[in-house]
Design a protein around this motif. Sequence first.
Motif, PDB file in Angstrom:
ATOM      1  N   MET A  91       1.131  -1.225  -0.267  1.00  0.00           N
ATOM      2  CA  MET A  91       0.557   0.204  -0.248  1.00  0.00           C
ATOM      3  C   MET A  91       0.660   1.246  -0.274  1.00  0.00           C
ATOM      4  O   MET A  91       0.484   2.471  -0.456  1.00  0.00           O
ATOM      5  CB  MET A  91      -0.739   0.039   1.179  1.00  0.00           C
ATOM      6  N   LEU A  92       2.419   1.096   0.418  1.00  0.00           N
ATOM      7  CA  LEU A  92       3.311   2.240   0.366  1.00  0.00           C
ATOM      8  C   LEU A  92       3.073   2.405  -0.697  1.00  0.00           C
ATOM      9  O   LEU A  92       3.500   2.146  -2.449  1.00  0.00           O
ATOM     10  CB  LEU A  92       3.890   2.133   1.186  1.00  0.00           C
ATOM     11  N   ALA A  93       3.270   3.477  -0.992  1.00  0.00           N
ATOM     12  CA  ALA A  93       3.820   4.836  -2.125  1.00  0.00           C
ATOM     13  C   ALA A  93       5.302   3.878  -2.610  1.00  0.00           C
ATOM     14  O   ALA A  93       5.893   3.872  -1.690  1.00  0.00           O
ATOM     15  CB  ALA A  93       3.908   6.254  -2.139  1.00  0.00           C
ATOM     16  N   ASP A  94       5.833   3.765  -3.998  1.00  0.00           N
ATOM     17  CA  ASP A  94       7.398   3.472  -4.122  1.00  0.00           C
ATOM     18  C   ASP A  94       8.254   4.662  -3.290  1.00  0.00           C
ATOM     19  O   ASP A  94       7.981   5.551  -3.686  1.00  0.00           O
ATOM     20  CB  ASP A  94       7.605   3.545  -5.924  1.00  0.00           C
ATOM     21  N   GLY A  95       9.353   3.098  -3.013  1.00  0.00           N
ATOM     22  CA  GLY A  95      10.204   4.329  -2.598  1.00  0.00           C
ATOM     23  C   GLY A  95      11.889   4.362  -3.411  1.00  0.00           C
ATOM     24  O   GLY A  95      11.503   4.301  -4.003  1.00  0.00           O
ATOM     25  N   SER A  96      13.204   5.011  -3.060  1.00  0.00           N
ATOM     26  CA  SER A  96      13.906   5.583  -3.883  1.00  0.00           C
ATOM     27  C   SER A  96      14.570   3.273  -3.312  1.00  0.00           C
ATOM     28  O   SER A  96      14.753   2.880  -2.063  1.00  0.00           O
ATOM     29  CB  SER A  96      14.500   6.397  -2.592  1.00  0.00           C
ATOM     30  N   GLY A  97      15.416   3.254  -4.497  1.00  0.00           N
ATOM     31  CA  GLY A  97      16.582   2.263  -4.604  1.00  0.00           C
ATOM     32  C   GLY A  97      17.237   2.355  -3.347  1.00  0.00           C
ATOM     33  O   GLY A  97      18.181   3.689  -2.655  1.00  0.00           O
TER      34      GLY A  97
END
Length: 849
Positions: A104-110
């Motif tokens: 459900m979380l927004a995509d995060g940084s690598g």
Amino acid sequence: MTLRGFITIAAALLLATSAGAQTSPGTSPLSVPKGGSGLATLTQWGVVYGNGTAPAGVTPAGTSGQLFIGQTSAAPAWKTVTGDVTINQNGVTVIGTAKVVLSMLADGSGLGVLCRSANTAGVPAWCVAANDNEVFRRSGAAIGFGTIATGGIADDAVTNAKLRNSGALSLMGRAANTTGDPADISAVAGSSCVFRENANTIDCGQLLTAGLANNAVTNAKIRQGIARSVIGVTGNASANPDDIQGATDQVLRVNGAGTALGFGAIDLSKAAAATGVLQGTSMPALSGDISNSAGSTVTAIGAKKVLDAMFRDSGALSVMGRAANSGGTPADISAAPGSGCVFRENGNTIACGTLATAAYAANSVTNAKLDQMAQARVKGRASGAGTGDPVDLTPAQLTAIVDVMVGDSGSGGTKGLCPAPGAGDAAAGKFCKADGTWAVPAGGGGGGGTTDAERQNSLIDRINISKALGDATRHVNLWASGFKASDDTKRGINTIASANVDVSAAVASGYVAPTVTAGVNQLSGKTATTAGTVFSGAATNTNDGNTSTGIQWNIARNVAVGSAAIIKVDLGAAVSIASTRIFGETTIRMIASWKLQYSNDGVSYTDAVVIDTSSSASAWAPLANFGPISARYWQWIPNANGPDGNTFGFMELELNTAGITNPMTLVTAPQTADSTISNGRLLVQFDNSAAPTLNTDLVGKVSCKLNATTVTISNASPGVISQTSHGLSVNDPVYLTTSGTLPTGLSPSVGYFVKTVPNANSYTLSATPGGSAINTSSAGSGTHTANYFRWANASLSAPTSYSGVSSSNRKVAESVDQACVESGTTFVGRIDTLNSKMIPTHGLSVTVH
């Protein structure tokens, strides 16, 4: 219904009111086409919804927190919100506990984690690792990725195992004289270095002088010296000290030149060696090797006082003398190792070399001084050899030098050699005539009127008589055998001197043959099948490797040849087969022979070979060779009736690939002649199926004398037999006897064969022709004797005519009347089969004179 996300309710709901609110004229209730609802009453808190021209619909009243939800092709309805998010009557949404999952979380940084890096409350963000090997840690008033500061490591937390690997033979430290990262400080393997500071650097090397404390190196720490020595420098310059060793009665002194220090005698001729003057009047009388008169310094060396040990050492293999033709200091005159030289004067010089002709007195070189020669040799130069050193000439070389007799043609001739007789001339009784030709005496027919064909047919008759009698036959200067006898003694075979002789067919078929190293049995693992009425056992018993189990058929006596009693086998593919063998059952011999047939389609069969089983009760029948033939399917059927039994069968079968035919050496039993003999002739009757080439594949030899000579045997690998002028060749048979014990590895009265002939006076032995050389591992004891024949090659040829034999493949070959190597009173014949040729031998005769 399940809702996900953040929800706000912004729409107003149309709620039903009292029916009294209608004011339009007309009928009651007012229909929809007229602008009404078509309803007389409305549900309190219900929701009115359209239904075309029909009266409007009304929902039930909703409960707290329900939402009004449309339905496809159906009336809308009140629904309670459930799942991750719920809503109350005030329109407030609540996300349930543990309902937010990672997806459900927004995509995060690598390479990041969701965090609040600042030391304040606020919106989280992604904390990202920018470089390799960073860790997530607190640093000051913030958290994030980076390196671990010293304060982040607990005391004693970094164990040896956590440190990076060190190089071999190294310490970890800072070698340079500056602050910085530590590194490996390495030692060279085997250098025995020590880690020390040297010139502002730490490394591994030798200890410098500054690294040693004063008085720290005790005597025990100094390396050990050799006996009777001091440590110092012998030369007249600075250098590393070394041992200076003294001998008995020597003293340590500086030499007269003042350039070296060492042990030695005091040189009293030097002024600094001693003080004072030795007065002659004070000189005592000396005795021993050197003497003088009391009060005199004049000395004399006594007679015979200078011993060998008193001379300076001589060079190896040398004498002391003056080599030059002038007076002077003597020196070593040397000999080259292994040269066999002698010291002699040659060209005004003494040296070690060969003797020149002038060194020999006339008549001084006796026969005993000449090199030993083989018997029946003379020294000379062979015809056509040109000028050169004399050599030992053979009789053939000698006769080539001697003039040939020129026969009388009416005016006389010249003396010389008679021309060589032709094959059969001796048997024909021919003599050398005065005209230089060989002829039969007047009135003779050759050998007392006997022609070559008559002689050959007579010898074949002797062989056939031997077969009939089952024993070798002996006549005046004649021996013959047909080999159809019960044992080797009656067959006339010298078992000690013979090798690789297969006698399995001798009794039944009257021949001997080379042994065969069997090929590979192809029946192993294959499934055999049978036809006919099986009395006991099974087809699978015939190729199970067990000669105690087999198969029997129950059938009336005198079974018809080719009856249904058959063993079949499918090899799975065509295989090249060269022999078969049958292990017969118990004592039942109802079938005297079997026929082996082959096929490549399993339907049409062709004969391959007949297997004689007449003497194979509880034993292997002789190996039946053929072909080789390449086929997939094989079967055995009865071929000929046997003498007895009501059942028949066999215990085991073999179907072999091609084997290796071994070289056969067959030597006849020694026969004592009536007088001294010097010539022998062979006649051999053999099977020509292998088309042997005479004198290449089938070789004949004769001997007229049995030798018994004392020998010595080395304890070596291999053991070497030493015997002067033995005259033996490779593969010649030899047997040994002894008055004591033979060296380990050899046994008395056992046949051996010459393996190698290093020279005319030595040879080695093997257990079989062409086998490995025998090693000896002890010296043995007593006197050892070698028993052997010297063999003359008897050239074989096919006679032009002789009596018929029973087989078209049966052939006869006869040798020339061959002169033996030496005359004697014991004669033997020998045949060798070579080059892997299978040559069954049906008879052999030896005639001597």
